[in-house]
Motif scaffolding. Structure first.
Motif, PDB file in Angstrom:
ATOM      1  N   LEU A 246       5.831   4.990  -4.141  1.00  0.00           N
ATOM      2  CA  LEU A 246       5.084   3.881  -3.740  1.00  0.00           C
ATOM      3  C   LEU A 246       5.778   2.647  -4.625  1.00  0.00           C
ATOM      4  CD1 LEU A 246       1.534   4.983  -4.309  1.00  0.00           C
ATOM      5  CD2 LEU A 246       2.868   4.702  -2.212  1.00  0.00           C
ATOM      6  N   SER A 247       5.901   1.567  -3.854  1.00  0.00           N
ATOM      7  CA  SER A 247       6.662   0.439  -4.542  1.00  0.00           C
ATOM      8  C   SER A 247       5.587  -0.466  -5.123  1.00  0.00           C
ATOM      9  CB  SER A 247       7.299  -0.470  -3.358  1.00  0.00           C
ATOM     10  OG  SER A 247       8.514   0.483  -2.548  1.00  0.00           O
ATOM     11  N   LEU A 248       4.976   0.038  -6.183  1.00  0.00           N
ATOM     12  CA  LEU A 248       3.949  -0.582  -6.687  1.00  0.00           C
ATOM     13  C   LEU A 248       4.535  -0.456  -8.517  1.00  0.00           C
ATOM     14  CD1 LEU A 248       0.783   0.745  -5.164  1.00  0.00           C
ATOM     15  CD2 LEU A 248       1.980  -1.545  -4.683  1.00  0.00           C
TER      16      LEU A 248
ATOM     17  N   LEU B  85      -7.899  -2.006 -12.143  1.00  0.00           N
ATOM     18  CA  LEU B  85      -6.236  -2.660 -12.161  1.00  0.00           C
ATOM     19  C   LEU B  85      -6.091  -3.764 -11.133  1.00  0.00           C
ATOM     20  CD1 LEU B  85      -4.540   1.013 -12.389  1.00  0.00           C
ATOM     21  CD2 LEU B  85      -4.633  -0.778 -14.272  1.00  0.00           C
ATOM     22  N   TYR B  86      -6.672  -3.582  -9.976  1.00  0.00           N
ATOM     23  CA  TYR B  86      -6.467  -4.713  -8.972  1.00  0.00           C
ATOM     24  C   TYR B  86      -7.082  -6.296  -9.660  1.00  0.00           C
ATOM     25  CZ  TYR B  86      -3.912  -2.362  -5.579  1.00  0.00           C
ATOM     26  OH  TYR B  86      -2.801  -1.860  -4.761  1.00  0.00           O
ATOM     27  N   LEU B  87      -8.354  -6.161 -10.174  1.00  0.00           N
ATOM     28  CA  LEU B  87      -8.781  -7.245 -10.691  1.00  0.00           C
ATOM     29  C   LEU B  87      -8.064  -7.866 -11.798  1.00  0.00           C
ATOM     30  CD1 LEU B  87     -12.717  -5.995 -10.935  1.00  0.00           C
ATOM     31  CD2 LEU B  87     -11.476  -7.692  -9.373  1.00  0.00           C
TER      32      LEU B  87
ATOM     33  N   PRO C  15       1.104   1.495 -13.148  1.00  0.00           N
ATOM     34  CA  PRO C  15      -0.409   2.081 -13.509  1.00  0.00           C
ATOM     35  C   PRO C  15      -0.903   1.943 -12.163  1.00  0.00           C
ATOM     36  CG  PRO C  15      -0.079  -0.399 -14.088  1.00  0.00           C
ATOM     37  CD  PRO C  15       1.443   0.152 -13.898  1.00  0.00           C
ATOM     38  N   HIS C  16      -0.660   1.183 -11.150  1.00  0.00           N
ATOM     39  CA  HIS C  16      -1.271   0.911  -9.749  1.00  0.00           C
ATOM     40  C   HIS C  16      -1.019   2.208  -8.873  1.00  0.00           C
ATOM     41  CE1 HIS C  16      -1.615  -3.101 -11.269  1.00  0.00           C
ATOM     42  NE2 HIS C  16      -2.441  -3.372 -10.345  1.00  0.00           N
ATOM     43  N   ARG C  17       0.538   2.553  -8.854  1.00  0.00           N
ATOM     44  CA  ARG C  17       1.009   3.695  -8.171  1.00  0.00           C
ATOM     45  C   ARG C  17       0.274   4.885  -8.645  1.00  0.00           C
ATOM     46  NH1 ARG C  17       6.214   2.496 -10.630  1.00  0.00           N
ATOM     47  NH2 ARG C  17       6.938   4.263 -11.801  1.00  0.00           N
ATOM     48  N   ALA C  18       0.198   5.171 -10.050  1.00  0.00           N
ATOM     49  CA  ALA C  18      -0.431   6.354 -10.452  1.00  0.00           C
ATOM     50  C   ALA C  18      -1.850   6.219 -10.210  1.00  0.00           C
ATOM     51  CB  ALA C  18      -0.277   6.232 -11.908  1.00  0.00           C
ATOM     52  N   ALA C  19      -2.543   5.393 -10.202  1.00  0.00           N
ATOM     53  CA  ALA C  19      -3.897   5.323  -9.854  1.00  0.00           C
ATOM     54  C   ALA C  19      -4.293   5.484  -8.362  1.00  0.00           C
ATOM     55  CB  ALA C  19      -4.576   3.918 -10.294  1.00  0.00           C
ATOM     56  N   TRP C  20      -3.261   5.184  -7.500  1.00  0.00           N
ATOM     57  CA  TRP C  20      -3.572   5.446  -6.116  1.00  0.00           C
ATOM     58  C   TRP C  20      -3.338   6.914  -5.678  1.00  0.00           C
ATOM     59  CZ3 TRP C  20      -5.620   3.182  -2.049  1.00  0.00           C
ATOM     60  CH2 TRP C  20      -5.535   1.983  -1.704  1.00  0.00           C
TER      61      TRP C  20
END
Length: 290
Positions: A175-177, A51-53, A180-185
């Protein structure tokens, strides 16, 4: 999009339950529960990196409230999974998995009382119909002969899953993201903590269980991988939509479950369970309509 993620989660969870049902005949409850997480955290880590890539965003800031939600969700999901394995030992695979779906009704009640989650009238009707269907599946010979002990375990299992879902959603929303990123964290942290807790317990109490899992790598990897993919679906859907809606639609998992039970595990399914499936389908339609 939340509907897509929910259907993905339901499909993967049905297969994970089937693999767990088989492994439960050979390994202890703790071992089957660990199989759900032990290889899931590398998959979750790879998903987060991907996701970060794809979209580079800031790293999250973890608050005390977030950490407490993660710990609570981790412990509740371990308990819920252990109770689900217990259901598989008491009844057949299809009925055991069906009983665990009481979580949708429990999530609606707890969400309203604790987190102020609001549902429409049509949504409440759908959730209630789903609860009736789960109640039907807990009986051995129809409503005249209800297995109270099995129903109680099923309700407790569903309640633990419901609390897990509610705390996962609250952790994600804190989370302030992007979703998909906050769910993945949340997914990575929950699975990692669960793996550490179960590994610690088994090393102290059941060292032979680790050998049992090591001797069954195919089953263990299948359980971990389907569990992680299912969790990606659940955590993403719950980041986008209220838990009662997600979990009521997620009851379509029972369709996948019965298909697997009849055609892969060769189990017999009663007529009343088929009727319960029709009610679950109606509940899912009402929830999506609402």
């Amino acid at each position: 999009m939340w509907i897509f993620f929910t259907l993905l989660a339901a499909f993967m969870q049905a297969w994970r339950n089937a693999f767990q049902s088989q492994l439960s005949k050979e390994v202890s409850v703790a071992g089957v529960t660990l199989a759900r997480f032990i290889w899931a955290w590398p998959i979750a880590g790879g998903y987060l990196i991907g996701l970060y890539l794809w979209q580079s965003v800031a790293l999250p800031v973890f608050t005390v409230e977030f950490v407490l939600y993660i710990i609570g969700a981790s412990v509740m999901q371990i308990l819920a999974t252990a109770l689900l394995v217990k259901l598989f030992k008491l009844k057949n695979f299809a009925v055991g998995a069906g009983l665990a779906k009481s979580e949708a009704l429990v999530a609606a009640v707890l969400g309203l009382c604790i987190f102020g989650t609001q549902l429409s009238v049509l949504g409440w009707i759908g959730v209630s119909i789903g609860g009736v269907a789960v109640f039907m599946m807990s009986s051995r010979q129809g409503l005249r002969d209800i297995s109270l002990s099995t129903a109680l375990i099923g309700l407790t299992c569903g309640s633990a899953f419901a609390l897990t879902s509610l705390w996962v959603r609250e952790a994600s929303l804190s989370l302030s993201l992007p979703f998909p990123h906050r769910a993945a964290w949340v997914l990575l942290l929950v699975i990692s903590l669960q793996t550490l807790i179960l590994l610690g317990y088994i090393i102290v109490k059941e060292r032979a269980t680790l050998a049992g899992l090591w001797q069954r790598p195919r089953q263990t990897i299948l359980i971990s991988s389907t569990s992680c993919l299912g969790s990606v679906g659940w955590f993403s859907a719950m980041s986008l939509q209220a838990v009662p809606y997600v979990k009521t639609l997620g009851q379509v998992e029972v369709f996948f479950t019965l298909f697997i039970a009849m055609f892969w595990l060769k189990e017999r399914v009663k007529i009343k369970d088929m009727l319960a499936l029709i009610l679950i389908a109606l509940a899912a339609i009402l929830v999506m309509w609402s």
